[in-house]
Write a protein that holds these residues in place. Structure first.
Motif, PDB file in Angstrom:
ATOM      1  N   VAL A 190     -90.208 -18.308 -69.777  1.00 52.12           N
ATOM      2  CA  VAL A 190     -89.589 -17.179 -70.003  1.00 52.12           C
ATOM      3  C   VAL A 190     -88.275 -17.284 -71.027  1.00 52.12           C
ATOM      4  N   SER A 191     -88.082 -16.161 -71.733  1.00 48.55           N
ATOM      5  CA  SER A 191     -86.986 -16.129 -72.684  1.00 48.55           C
ATOM      6  C   SER A 191     -86.075 -14.939 -72.500  1.00 48.55           C
ATOM      7  N   LYS A 192     -85.081 -15.059 -73.261  1.00 44.99           N
ATOM      8  CA  LYS A 192     -84.088 -13.844 -72.974  1.00 44.99           C
ATOM      9  C   LYS A 192     -84.856 -12.500 -73.354  1.00 44.99           C
ATOM     10  N   VAL A 193     -85.845 -12.344 -74.062  1.00 46.94           N
ATOM     11  CA  VAL A 193     -86.286 -11.178 -74.611  1.00 46.94           C
ATOM     12  C   VAL A 193     -87.319 -10.671 -73.500  1.00 46.94           C
ATOM     13  N   ASP A 194     -87.397 -11.265 -72.421  1.00 43.96           N
ATOM     14  CA  ASP A 194     -88.160 -11.195 -71.179  1.00 43.96           C
ATOM     15  C   ASP A 194     -87.377 -10.287 -70.325  1.00 43.96           C
ATOM     16  N   SER A 195     -86.130 -10.408 -70.491  1.00 40.45           N
ATOM     17  CA  SER A 195     -85.172  -9.603 -69.525  1.00 40.45           C
ATOM     18  C   SER A 195     -85.449  -8.000 -69.367  1.00 40.45           C
ATOM     19  N   GLY A 196     -85.374  -7.185 -68.438  1.00 41.78           N
ATOM     20  CA  GLY A 196     -85.657  -5.863 -68.340  1.00 41.78           C
ATOM     21  C   GLY A 196     -85.855  -5.285 -67.111  1.00 41.78           C
ATOM     22  N   MET A 197     -86.353  -4.103 -66.871  1.00 40.95           N
ATOM     23  CA  MET A 197     -86.532  -3.333 -65.630  1.00 40.95           C
ATOM     24  C   MET A 197     -88.205  -3.679 -65.567  1.00 40.95           C
ATOM     25  N   TYR A 198     -88.491  -4.127 -64.282  1.00 42.53           N
ATOM     26  CA  TYR A 198     -89.907  -4.148 -64.272  1.00 42.53           C
ATOM     27  C   TYR A 198     -90.373  -3.719 -62.924  1.00 42.53           C
ATOM     28  N   ARG A 199     -91.500  -2.996 -63.024  1.00 40.26           N
ATOM     29  CA  ARG A 199     -92.331  -2.168 -61.810  1.00 40.26           C
ATOM     30  C   ARG A 199     -93.721  -2.164 -61.789  1.00 40.26           C
ATOM     31  N   CYS A 200     -94.206  -2.235 -60.663  1.00 35.24           N
ATOM     32  CA  CYS A 200     -95.939  -2.359 -60.511  1.00 35.24           C
ATOM     33  C   CYS A 200     -96.185  -1.004 -60.077  1.00 35.24           C
ATOM     34  N   GLU A 201     -97.450  -0.790 -60.382  1.00 39.07           N
ATOM     35  CA  GLU A 201     -98.192   0.548 -60.196  1.00 39.07           C
ATOM     36  C   GLU A 201     -99.578   0.041 -59.449  1.00 39.07           C
ATOM     37  N   SER A 202     -99.970   0.811 -58.251  1.00 39.35           N
ATOM     38  CA  SER A 202    -101.088   0.631 -57.784  1.00 39.35           C
ATOM     39  C   SER A 202    -102.085   1.752 -57.654  1.00 39.35           C
ATOM     40  N   SER A 203    -103.425   1.522 -57.992  1.00 33.68           N
ATOM     41  CA  SER A 203    -104.212   2.860 -58.158  1.00 33.68           C
ATOM     42  C   SER A 203    -105.585   2.491 -57.644  1.00 33.68           C
ATOM     43  N   ASN A 204    -106.340   3.488 -57.423  1.00 33.09           N
ATOM     44  CA  ASN A 204    -107.707   3.593 -56.940  1.00 33.09           C
ATOM     45  C   ASN A 204    -108.648   4.774 -57.173  1.00 33.09           C
ATOM     46  N   SER A 205    -109.826   4.932 -56.879  1.00 32.97           N
ATOM     47  CA  SER A 205    -110.287   6.043 -57.065  1.00 32.97           C
ATOM     48  C   SER A 205    -110.335   7.330 -56.002  1.00 32.97           C
ATOM     49  N   VAL A 206    -109.276   7.145 -54.971  1.00 33.42           N
ATOM     50  CA  VAL A 206    -109.193   8.190 -54.051  1.00 33.42           C
ATOM     51  C   VAL A 206    -108.106   9.140 -54.441  1.00 33.42           C
ATOM     52  N   GLY A 207    -106.938   8.575 -54.603  1.00 25.64           N
ATOM     53  CA  GLY A 207    -105.543   9.453 -54.981  1.00 25.64           C
ATOM     54  C   GLY A 207    -104.677   8.798 -56.141  1.00 25.64           C
ATOM     55  N   ALA A 208    -103.729   9.635 -56.507  1.00 30.65           N
ATOM     56  CA  ALA A 208    -102.716   9.450 -57.453  1.00 30.65           C
ATOM     57  C   ALA A 208    -102.335   7.902 -57.454  1.00 30.65           C
ATOM     58  N   PRO A 209    -102.169   7.420 -58.354  1.00 27.48           N
ATOM     59  CA  PRO A 209    -101.270   6.126 -58.369  1.00 27.48           C
ATOM     60  C   PRO A 209     -99.986   6.065 -57.874  1.00 27.48           C
ATOM     61  N   LYS A 210     -99.334   4.897 -57.307  1.00 32.42           N
ATOM     62  CA  LYS A 210     -98.293   4.908 -56.600  1.00 32.42           C
ATOM     63  C   LYS A 210     -97.541   3.739 -57.254  1.00 32.42           C
ATOM     64  N   SER A 211     -96.003   3.785 -57.420  1.00 33.56           N
ATOM     65  CA  SER A 211     -95.414   2.685 -58.238  1.00 33.56           C
ATOM     66  C   SER A 211     -94.181   2.555 -57.022  1.00 33.56           C
ATOM     67  N   CYS A 212     -93.829   1.060 -57.399  1.00 30.76           N
ATOM     68  CA  CYS A 212     -92.479   0.715 -56.623  1.00 30.76           C
ATOM     69  C   CYS A 212     -91.270   0.880 -57.612  1.00 30.76           C
ATOM     70  N   VAL A 213     -90.194   0.772 -57.144  1.00 28.79           N
ATOM     71  CA  VAL A 213     -88.749   1.092 -57.616  1.00 28.79           C
ATOM     72  C   VAL A 213     -88.497  -0.260 -58.889  1.00 28.79           C
ATOM     73  N   ALA A 214     -88.391   0.378 -59.926  1.00 26.95           N
ATOM     74  CA  ALA A 214     -88.018  -0.687 -60.743  1.00 26.95           C
ATOM     75  C   ALA A 214     -86.984  -1.685 -60.691  1.00 26.95           C
ATOM     76  N   GLN A 215     -86.987  -2.876 -60.960  1.00 24.21           N
ATOM     77  CA  GLN A 215     -86.246  -3.805 -60.602  1.00 24.21           C
ATOM     78  C   GLN A 215     -85.681  -4.569 -61.441  1.00 24.21           C
ATOM     79  N   GLN A 216     -84.375  -5.058 -61.895  1.00 21.23           N
ATOM     80  CA  GLN A 216     -83.808  -5.834 -63.027  1.00 21.23           C
ATOM     81  C   GLN A 216     -83.967  -7.256 -63.085  1.00 21.23           C
TER      82      GLN A 216
END
Length: 295
Positions: A190-216
């Protein structure tokens, strides 16, 4: 000859009774529904004589359990299921209702009085909010792996990562790699340019995608004093190791010399001192006869 054989077969068919049995089938052996909807498990049967056969439904799990027995629903199915003929309807299904079900029909008056059909139920679950593991800070140049997991979605979810609300895409020149099935985001350095707010999103064929809260995520450099401390500690360890080696070598040599001296001392045995001479004898008088006697 041919006519005689045909006549014999015809006579056998006329005089022998036709053996029929209860038959059970399902028009749909695999049912897929969404969570909290109704699931209809079909079961069709035909009997030879019995007009009122016994109908039972069972579910195969670790052990076989009753769903419908003795004209009533058992356990968790009581109050949320119904029977229409031999078809079973389960209301508001959940993931726990997924599994293999068996419709059994017993017609006691039939020649072969038992038949069954199997139906598989798959309850699909839409994505849930995934759990995301993002460290608050990491040193530059370190390896880093971000984790994302949604254990409840069926079929299993696929994952995508976002940095500062922008989707990350894998390319040949990217400093990271992603696994959409496992939900991992890996950095080799990792380098300093990789700093930021990260979040993940899960999805499948059944319903709308869901995401976790972004973390610094913050990427920081190693301080100079820490670098010096690490170098000093490394030198101290090396010097200590060399001293230990020297001490061990010296002790081994010293022990060998002592062993040699001990062996040489034990092998030399000086002779015992000679015994002292006897003391001189003085003032001893000699006896001389002066007269002789004759008898």
């Amino acid at each position: 000859m041919t006519m005689m054989m045909f006549s014999l077969l015809l006579l056998l068919c006329i005089h022998c009774p036709v053996s029929m049995s209860v038959t059970v089938s399902s028009s749909k052996t695999k049912v897929e529904v969404h969570e909290h909807t109704d699931a209809v498990l079909s079961c069709d049967f035909r009997t030879e004589k019995d007009q009122n056969p016994r109908i039972e439904w069972k579910k195969k799990e670790k052990a076989v359990t009753f769903v419908y027995f003795n004209n009533k629903f058992i356990g968790s199915y009581a109050g949320r299921a119904k029977m229409e003929g031999a078809a079973l309807t389960i209301h508001s299904v959940t993931q726990k209702d997924s599994g293999e079900y068996r419709c059994e029909v017993t017609a006691s008056d039939d020649h072969v009085n038992f038949g069954e059909a199997t139906v598989t139920l798959d309850v699909h679950v839409p994505p849930h909010i995934p759990s995301c593991e993002v460290p608050s800070s990491v040193f530059a140049g370190s390896d880093l792996e971000l984790l994302c997991k949604d254990k409840q979605s069926v079929p299993p979810a696929t994952y995508s990562w976002y940095k500062d609300n922008r989707a990350l895409k894998v390319s040949s020149d990217a400093a990271y790699s992603m696994d959409a099935r496992r939900g991992t985001l890996k950095f080799t350095s990792v380098s300093k340019v990789d700093s930021g707010m990260y979040r993940c999103e899960s999805s499948n064929s059944v319903g709308a995608p869901k995401s976790c809260v972004a973390q610094q995520l913050k990427v920081i450099d190693y301080p100079v004093d820490i670098t010096i401390l690490i170098a000093g500690a490394s030198g101290f360890v090396i010097v200590t190791l060399l001293c230990c080696i020297c001490v061990c070598v010296c002790r081994r040599r010293g022990c060998r010399e002592k062993e040699k001296k001990t062996k040489s001392t034990k092998s030399y045995n000086p002779p015992p001192p000679p015994p002292p001479p006897p003391p001189p004898i003085h003032n001893i008088k000699t006896y001389k006869p002066t007269q002789s006697f004759m008898i």
